[in-house]
Design a protein around this motif. Structure first.
Motif, PDB file in Angstrom:
ATOM      1  N   MET A 259      33.087  39.749  37.735  1.00 30.37           N
ATOM      2  CA  MET A 259      33.409  39.348  39.109  1.00 30.37           C
ATOM      3  C   MET A 259      33.883  40.531  39.955  1.00 30.37           C
ATOM      4  SD  MET A 259      36.159  36.451  40.392  1.00 30.37           S
ATOM      5  CE  MET A 259      37.479  37.215  39.424  1.00 30.37           C
ATOM      6  N   THR A 260      34.960  41.172  39.531  1.00 30.77           N
ATOM      7  CA  THR A 260      35.515  42.276  40.309  1.00 30.77           C
ATOM      8  C   THR A 260      35.999  43.394  39.387  1.00 30.77           C
ATOM      9  OG1 THR A 260      37.664  41.136  40.344  1.00 30.77           O
ATOM     10  CG2 THR A 260      36.272  40.916  42.301  1.00 30.77           C
ATOM     11  N   LEU A 261      36.085  44.585  39.964  1.00 34.68           N
ATOM     12  CA  LEU A 261      36.697  45.742  39.312  1.00 34.68           C
ATOM     13  C   LEU A 261      37.987  46.050  40.053  1.00 34.68           C
ATOM     14  CD1 LEU A 261      33.564  48.043  38.826  1.00 34.68           C
ATOM     15  CD2 LEU A 261      34.689  46.621  37.104  1.00 34.68           C
TER      16      LEU A 261
ATOM     17  N   ARG B 110      45.061  49.361  30.489  1.00 37.26           N
ATOM     18  CA  ARG B 110      44.347  48.709  29.394  1.00 37.26           C
ATOM     19  C   ARG B 110      44.943  47.341  29.086  1.00 37.26           C
ATOM     20  NH1 ARG B 110      39.476  49.072  27.232  1.00 37.26           N
ATOM     21  NH2 ARG B 110      39.634  51.350  27.070  1.00 37.26           N
ATOM     22  N   ALA B 111      46.256  47.256  29.137  1.00 32.91           N
ATOM     23  CA  ALA B 111      46.913  45.976  28.873  1.00 32.91           C
ATOM     24  C   ALA B 111      46.539  44.938  29.922  1.00 32.91           C
ATOM     25  CB  ALA B 111      48.425  46.167  28.832  1.00 32.91           C
ATOM     26  N   LEU B 112      46.436  45.360  31.176  1.00 31.20           N
ATOM     27  CA  LEU B 112      46.009  44.442  32.234  1.00 31.20           C
ATOM     28  C   LEU B 112      44.588  43.948  31.979  1.00 31.20           C
ATOM     29  CD1 LEU B 112      47.344  46.135  35.505  1.00 31.20           C
ATOM     30  CD2 LEU B 112      48.182  44.055  34.422  1.00 31.20           C
ATOM     31  N   ASP B 113      43.733  44.855  31.547  1.00 27.29           N
ATOM     32  CA  ASP B 113      42.356  44.480  31.271  1.00 27.29           C
ATOM     33  C   ASP B 113      42.288  43.432  30.172  1.00 27.29           C
ATOM     34  OD1 ASP B 113      39.519  45.169  31.961  1.00 27.29           O
ATOM     35  OD2 ASP B 113      39.433  45.574  29.811  1.00 27.29           O
TER      36      ASP B 113
ATOM     37  N   ASP C  92      41.315  40.829  46.512  1.00 24.04           N
ATOM     38  CA  ASP C  92      42.398  41.757  46.828  1.00 24.04           C
ATOM     39  C   ASP C  92      41.809  43.097  47.245  1.00 24.04           C
ATOM     40  OD1 ASP C  92      44.162  39.785  46.183  1.00 24.04           O
ATOM     41  OD2 ASP C  92      44.668  40.582  44.209  1.00 24.04           O
ATOM     42  N   GLY C  93      42.511  43.779  48.113  1.00 16.66           N
ATOM     43  CA  GLY C  93      42.001  45.028  48.675  1.00 16.66           C
ATOM     44  C   GLY C  93      41.890  46.178  47.710  1.00 16.66           C
ATOM     45  N   ASP C  94      42.417  46.027  46.497  1.00 19.08           N
ATOM     46  CA  ASP C  94      42.275  47.079  45.486  1.00 19.08           C
ATOM     47  C   ASP C  94      41.192  46.738  44.475  1.00 19.08           C
ATOM     48  OD1 ASP C  94      43.586  45.018  44.238  1.00 19.08           O
ATOM     49  OD2 ASP C  94      45.289  46.204  43.546  1.00 19.08           O
ATOM     50  N   CYS C  95      40.286  45.841  44.872  1.00 23.71           N
ATOM     51  CA  CYS C  95      39.196  45.409  43.985  1.00 23.71           C
ATOM     52  C   CYS C  95      37.839  45.654  44.620  1.00 23.71           C
ATOM     53  CB  CYS C  95      39.319  43.925  43.656  1.00 23.71           C
ATOM     54  SG  CYS C  95      40.756  43.499  42.669  1.00 23.71           S
ATOM     55  N   ILE C  96      36.843  45.812  43.790  1.00 30.60           N
ATOM     56  CA  ILE C  96      35.452  45.926  44.223  1.00 30.60           C
ATOM     57  C   ILE C  96      34.684  44.729  43.679  1.00 30.60           C
ATOM     58  CG2 ILE C  96      33.309  47.248  43.973  1.00 30.60           C
ATOM     59  CD1 ILE C  96      34.969  49.768  43.780  1.00 30.60           C
ATOM     60  N   LEU C  97      33.894  44.108  44.546  1.00 25.20           N
ATOM     61  CA  LEU C  97      33.103  42.948  44.139  1.00 25.20           C
ATOM     62  C   LEU C  97      31.870  43.409  43.367  1.00 25.20           C
ATOM     63  CD1 LEU C  97      33.354  39.832  44.720  1.00 25.20           C
ATOM     64  CD2 LEU C  97      31.571  40.178  46.442  1.00 25.20           C
ATOM     65  N   VAL C  98      31.659  42.836  42.195  1.00 28.44           N
ATOM     66  CA  VAL C  98      30.469  43.150  41.404  1.00 28.44           C
ATOM     67  C   VAL C  98      29.241  42.621  42.133  1.00 28.44           C
ATOM     68  CG1 VAL C  98      29.275  42.697  39.211  1.00 28.44           C
ATOM     69  CG2 VAL C  98      31.729  43.201  39.231  1.00 28.44           C
TER      70      VAL C  98
ATOM     71  N   ALA D  63      36.366  23.096  42.578  1.00 24.35           N
ATOM     72  CA  ALA D  63      37.061  23.644  43.744  1.00 24.35           C
ATOM     73  C   ALA D  63      37.056  25.164  43.716  1.00 24.35           C
ATOM     74  CB  ALA D  63      38.507  23.149  43.788  1.00 24.35           C
ATOM     75  N   VAL D  64      37.142  25.735  42.507  1.00 23.80           N
ATOM     76  CA  VAL D  64      37.272  27.183  42.356  1.00 23.80           C
ATOM     77  C   VAL D  64      36.386  27.660  41.215  1.00 23.80           C
ATOM     78  CG1 VAL D  64      38.857  29.094  41.867  1.00 23.80           C
ATOM     79  CG2 VAL D  64      39.680  27.095  43.136  1.00 23.80           C
ATOM     80  N   VAL D  65      35.695  28.761  41.461  1.00 24.80           N
ATOM     81  CA  VAL D  65      34.934  29.436  40.418  1.00 24.80           C
ATOM     82  C   VAL D  65      35.400  30.891  40.379  1.00 24.80           C
ATOM     83  CG1 VAL D  65      32.672  30.254  39.674  1.00 24.80           C
ATOM     84  CG2 VAL D  65      32.918  27.949  40.592  1.00 24.80           C
ATOM     85  N   CYS D  66      35.752  31.335  39.195  1.00 24.92           N
ATOM     86  CA  CYS D  66      36.158  32.732  39.031  1.00 24.92           C
ATOM     87  C   CYS D  66      35.391  33.331  37.857  1.00 24.92           C
ATOM     88  CB  CYS D  66      37.661  32.853  38.812  1.00 24.92           C
ATOM     89  SG  CYS D  66      38.295  31.910  37.407  1.00 24.92           S
ATOM     90  N   GLY D  67      35.490  34.637  37.704  1.00 22.16           N
ATOM     91  CA  GLY D  67      34.808  35.324  36.623  1.00 22.16           C
ATOM     92  C   GLY D  67      35.731  36.346  35.989  1.00 22.16           C
ATOM     93  N   ARG D  68      35.157  37.348  35.380  1.00 21.72           N
ATOM     94  CA  ARG D  68      35.934  38.365  34.670  1.00 21.72           C
ATOM     95  C   ARG D  68      36.358  39.473  35.632  1.00 21.72           C
ATOM     96  NH1 ARG D  68      38.942  41.506  31.905  1.00 21.72           N
ATOM     97  NH2 ARG D  68      38.443  42.092  29.747  1.00 21.72           N
ATOM     98  N   ARG D  69      37.647  39.598  35.810  1.00 20.69           N
ATOM     99  CA  ARG D  69      38.171  40.752  36.540  1.00 20.69           C
ATOM    100  C   ARG D  69      38.435  41.847  35.508  1.00 20.69           C
ATOM    101  NH1 ARG D  69      43.911  41.565  39.867  1.00 20.69           N
ATOM    102  NH2 ARG D  69      42.861  40.992  41.797  1.00 20.69           N
ATOM    103  N   ARG D  70      37.902  43.025  35.765  1.00 16.37           N
ATOM    104  CA  ARG D  70      38.099  44.139  34.852  1.00 16.37           C
ATOM    105  C   ARG D  70      38.866  45.271  35.541  1.00 16.37           C
ATOM    106  NH1 ARG D  70      35.758  44.139  30.035  1.00 16.37           N
ATOM    107  NH2 ARG D  70      34.021  42.715  29.609  1.00 16.37           N
ATOM    108  N   GLU D  71      39.576  46.012  34.730  1.00 17.46           N
ATOM    109  CA  GLU D  71      40.257  47.183  35.249  1.00 17.46           C
ATOM    110  C   GLU D  71      39.248  48.316  35.416  1.00 17.46           C
ATOM    111  OE1 GLU D  71      42.562  49.802  36.872  1.00 17.46           O
ATOM    112  OE2 GLU D  71      43.067  47.677  36.613  1.00 17.46           O
ATOM    113  N   MET D  72      39.286  48.979  36.571  1.00 12.33           N
ATOM    114  CA  MET D  72      38.318  50.019  36.884  1.00 12.33           C
ATOM    115  C   MET D  72      38.486  51.250  35.981  1.00 12.33           C
ATOM    116  SD  MET D  72      37.542  51.561  40.689  1.00 12.33           S
ATOM    117  CE  MET D  72      37.763  49.902  41.368  1.00 12.33           C
ATOM    118  N   TYR D  73      39.747  51.575  35.680  1.00 11.89           N
ATOM    119  CA  TYR D  73      40.027  52.756  34.857  1.00 11.89           C
ATOM    120  C   TYR D  73      40.924  52.348  33.684  1.00 11.89           C
ATOM    121  CZ  TYR D  73      38.473  54.909  39.221  1.00 11.89           C
ATOM    122  OH  TYR D  73      37.750  55.249  40.331  1.00 11.89           O
ATOM    123  N   PRO D  74      40.389  51.617  32.732  1.00 13.42           N
ATOM    124  CA  PRO D  74      41.219  51.100  31.635  1.00 13.42           C
ATOM    125  C   PRO D  74      41.801  52.189  30.740  1.00 13.42           C
ATOM    126  CG  PRO D  74      38.895  50.736  31.187  1.00 13.42           C
ATOM    127  CD  PRO D  74      38.984  51.202  32.597  1.00 13.42           C
TER     128      PRO D  74
END
Length: 325
Positions: A196-198, A133-136, A91-97, A115-126
């Motif tokens: 994975m992403t911020l 913080r809840a999203l994180d 997504d355009g509001d994310c940064i790839l680690v 088929a799919v590999v994902c990792g930990r998406r973290r909130e940039m400003y929790p």
């Protein structure tokens, strides 16, 4: 893994500096980048082109959706570099680690059934808000084989082709719906214990949190009904929980009060549930209690989303994006 084996599809709408940061983070790993824009008016298209991305501008006469954007981005990426085997959606509001792709590509290459590999998406400003913080906390899901992924994920292009991609008409829940169809063909979804992403949610108000929960409720019902005959099933328990806490319990309490005032004590079931959620995570943290309260409030917002879906189906009206930003 060579730079020709994978590409990136980024999607966005008026993300501004967030998009620039996103594209800069993926450009460090590959030049095979497609950016799909959903009617931005903030210079996102020009910024993407300046960074060497192939830009796809969605037809404004058709309804926008993240699913549609990713599908059109996938098609453009395939047409541009036919030999690609993997695509990283972001997504355009994310940064790839920085080291995510190396880990993800090595893992998916060594497991032909993935088929799919994902990792930990973290909130940039929790710490910017309780909502961030809840999203994180929400994104901290179990490691290992998973039932679904989110919007950021590395996908095997053959598997994506096998199921025909996302359902473009879905305005929410498109990723779990895709994963359900993949799993029905015996493909697997996997979450690595890796960053994975911020993500920059920029969520600072209850109104934003509420709208996001409305979208969630809408998507859970639509996707669940799409697969109501499936043996795998999806979100049936979540829908029942939403209906129970959002409407059935309040109705029973109100009816009981009409019959006898002592029934007013039944309202304590809500703080009891908040306590149960908090204790299940970490009752010693004030953050956990705030999170638990938001989870209960989200039941009422999700119910609004469910009712919105039912209303649109009954009236025959077309759905539109439910945006919280």
């Amino acid at each position: 893994m060579t730079r020709c084996d994978f590409g990136v599809v980024a999607i966005g709408r008026n993300e501004g500096q967030r998009l620039i940061a996103c594209l800069d983070s993926v450009k460090a790993r590959t030049n095979n980048i497609v950016y799909v824009d959903s009617g931005s008016i903030d210079g996102s298209i020009e910024a993407a082109r300046e960074r060497g991305a192939h830009v796809v501008e969605l037809d404004l006469t058709r309804p926008f959706s993240a699913a549609r954007a990713r599908n059109e981005g996938f098609s453009a990426l395939r047409a541009t570099v036919p030999a690609l085997r993997f695509v990283q959606f972001i997504d355009g509001d994310c940064i790839l680690v920085n080291d995510w792709l190396d880990k993800a590509l090595n893992f998916i290459e060594s497991h032909d059934d993935l088929a799919v590999v994902c990792g930990r998406r973290r909130e940039m400003y929790p710490d910017a808000s309780i909502y961030n913080r809840a999203l994180d906390l929400e994104w901290d899901t179990a490691v290992g084989e998973a039932q679904a992924c989110g919007g950021d994920a590395l996908v095997r292009m053959k598997a994506f082709d096998d199921v025909g991609g996302f359902r473009s008409n879905l305005i929410a829940g498109e990723e779990p719906e895709l994963c359900l169809r993949l799993r029905s063909l015996r493909w697997k979804i996997w979450r690595l214990d890796a960053e994975m992403t911020l993500h920059d949610a920029a969520m600072t108000s209850l109104r934003q949190w509420w709208k996001r929960a409305v979208r969630s409720g809408y998507g859970t019902l639509e996707v669940s009904l799409l697969h109501r005959t499936s043996t795998i099933g999806i979100w049936r328990r979540e829908i029942l929980s939403t209906i129970c806490w959002g409407s059935f319990a309040p109705f029973c309490i109100a009816l009981g009060i009409l019959l006898h005032p002592t029934a007013l004590a039944a309202r304590l079931v809500y703080p009891f549930q908040v306590c149960r959620i908090a204790v299940a995570r970490d009752a010693t943290s004030s953050l956990t209690w705030k999170y638990a309260l938001l989870m209960m409030l989200s039941k009422f917002a999700a119910l609004q989303g469910i009712l919105k879906y039912v209303w649109l189906q009954w009236t025959g009206r077309a759905a539109s994006l439910i945006e919280y930003k």
